[in-house]
Design an enzyme around this catalytic site. Structure first.
Site, PDB file in Angstrom:
ATOM      1  N   ASP A 150       0.842  -1.192   0.000  1.00 50.16           N
ATOM      2  CA  ASP A 150       0.000   0.000   0.000  1.00 50.16           C
ATOM      3  C   ASP A 150       0.884   1.251   0.000  1.00 50.16           C
ATOM      4  OD1 ASP A 150      -2.265  -1.663   0.371  1.00 50.16           O
ATOM      5  OD2 ASP A 150      -2.005  -1.602   2.547  1.00 50.16           O
ATOM      6  N   ASP A 178      -1.719  -2.108  -4.562  1.00 45.84           N
ATOM      7  CA  ASP A 178      -2.740  -2.534  -3.603  1.00 45.84           C
ATOM      8  C   ASP A 178      -3.483  -1.288  -3.131  1.00 45.84           C
ATOM      9  OD1 ASP A 178      -4.153  -4.473  -2.210  1.00 45.84           O
ATOM     10  OD2 ASP A 178      -2.858  -4.376  -0.476  1.00 45.84           O
ATOM     11  N   ASP A 195      -4.743   2.066   3.799  1.00 42.65           N
ATOM     12  CA  ASP A 195      -5.583   1.045   4.436  1.00 42.65           C
ATOM     13  C   ASP A 195      -5.381   1.065   5.954  1.00 42.65           C
ATOM     14  OD1 ASP A 195      -6.376   0.322   1.926  1.00 42.65           O
ATOM     15  OD2 ASP A 195      -5.397  -1.632   1.909  1.00 42.65           O
ATOM     16  N   ARG A 206     -13.690   1.828  -3.170  1.00 39.33           N
ATOM     17  CA  ARG A 206     -13.308   1.743  -1.761  1.00 39.33           C
ATOM     18  C   ARG A 206     -13.080   3.134  -1.177  1.00 39.33           C
ATOM     19  NH1 ARG A 206      -9.293  -3.582  -1.401  1.00 39.33           N
ATOM     20  NH2 ARG A 206     -10.734  -5.031  -2.421  1.00 39.33           N
TER      21      ARG A 206
END
Length: 481
Positions: A256, A292, A296, A350
């Site tokens: 990430d 990715d 997150d 997302r």
């Protein structure tokens, strides 16, 4: 007289009880230092790892940025916002013990204030200070593929090389900030994953899940489990999400831009996150997934705020909770996250996708286009309330080209499997829909009374109309000086 003294004692005790706790006091001798494996290249050849990371998938980053290396601190080392504690709005200001001040490295001694110009200096500062309060000021461009004072460049050679050598892990009590360079450009991190915490066993070779479950079974406090990373502030940085040279498989990359994992009391503010110069469309062959998440929050992390930040040119943008029932042991009752004043512009999905989390989103801006043929910026879906999540969305502004008002619920705000969802005060605009206030619940069921919650912190709620202009003016890196 005795009654007066007693009343005064009660008042003082009440005031002391209400005083916020400095999050640095949660960091003890047992808090781990997760620095040793990171920032050290091994230049290994690609190999299968657990049946994943097929060597045939190896592909170096197809494009490199225009570097903005720096050698001089334009401020002359004079601090401005660096010693600030995090503001008092957001889930980061809370804990199971009450109100909290996220101080980061604000109490750093003079010898724990660093100005760094390259990746090796950044790693050295982290390793030297450990969990002590520290302020790390980044000037210019950081990329762990460069060494020897940014004079030698070597691409990552494998998954293993990139995982450890291409990651930086911030220990507790850290303030990491970008300082605008002499040309006014914000500090930038490319080719490097920024980690905040990690899910760890109690001892090398152990199992994090087994160890934590035994800890709880033995009647011990989960907050005292000695692998939490705590009390971190990250501000004013451009983050280019890493290009995965050797991804897991055709659908999943590894790194990430920022990962918050097994961490608490974290404040992330005025960051700009995107795929930078290597959008997904540059991938060729079978292995087309090279990024990715952008940012997150996973693996039991708690009390986190993401504010005044921008996200663009990315597919799997923001995840809160990275698994369903199999993650209940770490995530149930955790993942309290605030998103405020952020701008998602030209991202796919997302925004965020939420499992387990008690997420508060207010005064954010979401702009996108479902009609564009540019897959790097094509909008697919917005906030997504998933398994056992409980979300409160207030006064956000949405402008999505190509989406009808009748499609808004289910495309821009959607959910299934959540235990609570409330949504109100938004404005949705589109070339097809005009300007409309969105239905408060967006067709979703209200939570039962036991699932209703109110943020424990104070916050000033703007109208959605104000959000449309206010967010672009203040969000993203480079705005703090």
């Amino acid at each position: 007289m005795k009654k007066t003294i007693l009343a005064l004692s009660v008042m003082l005790a009440s005031a002391a009880q209400a005083a916020p706790i400095d999050a640095s006091t949660f960091v003890g001798a047992s808090t781990p230092l997760q620095t040793a494996p990171y920032g050290v290249r091994n230049y290994s050849a690609p190999v299968l790892v657990g049946g994943l990371h097929d060597p045939a998938s190896y592909m170096a980053a197809p494009k490199l940025p225009a570097w903005q290396f720096a050698q001089v601190d334009p401020t002359g080392g004079v601090l401005t916002f660096e010693r600030q504690s995090a503001p008092a709005t957001g889930w980061h200001t809370w804990s199971r013990k009450g109100r909290v001040v996220v101080s980061g490295g604000s109490a750093a001694r003079a010898d724990r204030i660093y100005t760094v110009f390259n990746g090796q200096q950044l790693v050295a500062a982290i390793n030297q200070a450990g969990n002590e309060p520290k302020i790390i000021r980044v000037v210019g461009h950081i990329d762990l593929r460069w060494s020897q004072n940014n004079t030698v460049f070597k691409e990552y050679t494998s998954f293993s090389d990139q995982k450890n050598g291409g990651s930086i892990n911030l220990p507790s009590n850290t303030t990491l900030v970008g300082i605008n360079d002499a040309q006014g450009r914000p500090a930038r991190i490319t080719g490097t994953a920024l980690l905040i915490g990690a899910e760890m066993p109690l001892a090398p070779g152990g199992d994090p899940e087994v160890d934590f479950k035994k800890w709880i079974k033995d009647g011990k406090d989960g907050e005292a489990y000695p692998t939490w990373t705590r009390n971190i502030i990250v501000r004013n940085l451009v983050i280019d999400t890493p290009w995965d040279v050797n991804p897991e498989d055709s659908d999943n990359a590894y790194a990430d831009g920022i990962t918050v994992s097994r961490a608490q009391n974290i404040f992330i503010d005025h960051v700009t996150v995107s795929d930078g110069d290597t959008p997904e469309s540059l991938a060729t062959g079978t292995y087309k997934t090279r990024h990715d998440g952008a940012l997150d929050v996973v693996r039991g992390s708690d009390y986190v705020t993401i504010a005044n930040s921008t996200f663009s040119t990315h597919h799997k943008t923001t995840l809160v909770g990275n698994g369903d029932g199999g993650r209940a042991w770490s995530d149930e009752g955790r993942l309290h996250v605030t998103f405020a004043g952020n701008w998602w512009n030209g991202v796919a999905a997302r925004l965020p996708l939420n499992r387990f989390g008690q997420v508060h989103m207010f005064n954010n801006l979401v702009t996108g286009n479902v009609m564009t043929k540019d897959t790097d910026v094509k909008f697919e879906s917005g906030s997504d309330a998933r398994y056992r999540s409980n979300m409160l969305l207030e006064n956000n502004y949405y402008n999505i080209t190509g989406v009808k008002l009748s499609e808004f619920c289910g495309k821009v705000i959607k959910g299934k499997g959540f235990i609570g969802f409330r949504s109100s005060g938004h404005i949705f605009t589109s070339d097809r829909a005009g300007t409309n206030a969105v239905d408060g619940q967006c067709g979703m069921a209200r939570p039962d009374a036991a699932k209703l919650w109110t943020p424990p912190y104070l916050y000033a709620l703007q109208t959605a109309t104000s959000t449309e202009s206010a967010v672009p003016a203040q969000a993203g890196a480079g705005k703090l000086k």
